[in-house]
Design a protein around this motif. Structure first.
Motif, mmCIF file in Angstrom:
data_model
loop_
_atom_site.group_PDB
_atom_site.id
_atom_site.type_symbol
_atom_site.label_atom_id
_atom_site.label_comp_id
_atom_site.label_asym_id
_atom_site.label_seq_id
_atom_site.Cartn_x
_atom_site.Cartn_y
_atom_site.Cartn_z
ATOM 1 N N TYR A 174 42.677 9.986 69.010
ATOM 2 C CA TYR A 174 42.998 8.741 68.326
ATOM 3 C C TYR A 174 41.671 8.186 67.834
ATOM 4 O O TYR A 174 40.747 7.966 68.606
ATOM 5 C CB TYR A 174 43.637 7.760 69.304
ATOM 6 N N ARG A 175 41.575 7.975 66.538
ATOM 7 C CA ARG A 175 40.339 7.450 65.952
ATOM 8 C C ARG A 175 40.711 6.410 64.912
ATOM 9 O O ARG A 175 41.407 6.705 63.947
ATOM 10 C CB ARG A 175 39.540 8.581 65.324
ATOM 11 N N ARG A 176 40.223 5.191 65.143
ATOM 12 C CA ARG A 176 40.582 4.090 64.245
ATOM 13 C C ARG A 176 39.379 3.172 64.058
ATOM 14 O O ARG A 176 38.799 2.694 65.015
ATOM 15 C CB ARG A 176 41.731 3.296 64.857
ATOM 16 N N ARG A 177 39.026 2.943 62.806
ATOM 17 C CA ARG A 177 37.911 2.039 62.495
ATOM 18 C C ARG A 177 38.359 0.593 62.666
ATOM 19 O O ARG A 177 39.490 0.239 62.350
ATOM 20 C CB ARG A 177 37.426 2.255 61.065
ATOM 21 N N VAL A 178 37.439 -0.222 63.147
ATOM 22 C CA VAL A 178 37.679 -1.659 63.265
ATOM 23 C C VAL A 178 37.264 -2.286 61.937
ATOM 24 O O VAL A 178 36.177 -1.980 61.430
ATOM 25 C CB VAL A 178 36.856 -2.252 64.429
ATOM 26 N N PRO A 179 38.097 -3.127 61.339
ATOM 27 C CA PRO A 179 37.687 -3.787 60.095
ATOM 28 C C PRO A 179 36.340 -4.504 60.281
ATOM 29 O O PRO A 179 36.084 -5.093 61.328
ATOM 30 C CB PRO A 179 38.816 -4.792 59.836
ATOM 31 N N GLU A 180 35.495 -4.427 59.263
ATOM 32 C CA GLU A 180 34.142 -4.985 59.362
ATOM 33 C C GLU A 180 34.136 -6.436 59.799
ATOM 34 O O GLU A 180 33.287 -6.849 60.584
ATOM 35 C CB GLU A 180 33.405 -4.843 58.029
ATOM 36 N N VAL A 181 35.067 -7.228 59.299
ATOM 37 C CA VAL A 181 35.080 -8.654 59.634
ATOM 38 C C VAL A 181 35.409 -8.904 61.107
ATOM 39 O O VAL A 181 35.127 -9.982 61.629
ATOM 40 C CB VAL A 181 36.055 -9.447 58.737
ATOM 41 N N THR A 195 32.755 -0.622 66.452
ATOM 42 C CA THR A 195 33.001 -0.291 65.060
ATOM 43 C C THR A 195 34.238 0.598 64.924
ATOM 44 O O THR A 195 34.831 0.666 63.860
ATOM 45 C CB THR A 195 31.801 0.426 64.425
ATOM 46 N N GLU A 196 34.595 1.296 66.001
ATOM 47 C CA GLU A 196 35.821 2.098 65.978
ATOM 48 C C GLU A 196 36.312 2.367 67.387
ATOM 49 O O GLU A 196 35.558 2.268 68.359
ATOM 50 C CB GLU A 196 35.634 3.403 65.208
ATOM 51 N N PHE A 197 37.590 2.691 67.484
ATOM 52 C CA PHE A 197 38.208 3.073 68.745
ATOM 53 C C PHE A 197 38.400 4.580 68.710
ATOM 54 O O PHE A 197 38.950 5.114 67.742
ATOM 55 C CB PHE A 197 39.575 2.401 68.913
#
Length: 124
Positions: free
Chosen positions: A20-27, A35-37
């Protein structure tokens, strides 16, 4: 054999594990602290699907909490989001804190969450 496609899951290039790889929105990166999970879900599709649902729900709660806090939510939704936050930060969501350090951290985290919604003159 069925092949199921789910959001944010792909095989890792080297190991082949489903990840599972998901970027965290910059804001939201400053609020979430990442920065990501990234989480390895398992080697097989069946293993990954068992872990995917609860983990994806956990991440959804964290992102929703970072976006809008807990205002306007039912008590159950507030509990779920705050439990996800505490779990992500390594704290036990069902205790007051293991030690003084964790209790202090919890107070600071609570202030960050509700401080922007609270009237500092009345406390409401």
């Amino acid at each position: 054999m069925w092949k199921v496609t789910v959001k944010y899951v792909s095989p890792a290039p080297k190991s082949g594990n489903l990840t599972y790889r998901r970027r965290v929105p910059e804001v939201l990166q400053a609020r979430i602290g990442k920065t990501e999970f990234i989480k390895v879900l398992g080697k097989t599709q069946a293993d990954a699907l068992l872990v995917y649902g609860p983990y994806h729900n956990h991440i959804e709660h964290l992102i929703a909490l970072a976006k809008g806090g807990v205002t306007g939510l039912s008590p159950a939704e507030q509990r779920d989001r705050l439990t996800a936050l505490l779990t992500e930060r390594g704290a036990n969501p069902y205790s007051a804190g293991r030690d003084d350090n964790e209790r202090t951290w919890r107070g600071e985290a609570a202030e960050q969450l509700v401080g922007r919604y609270q009237d500092h003159t009345t406390g409401e």
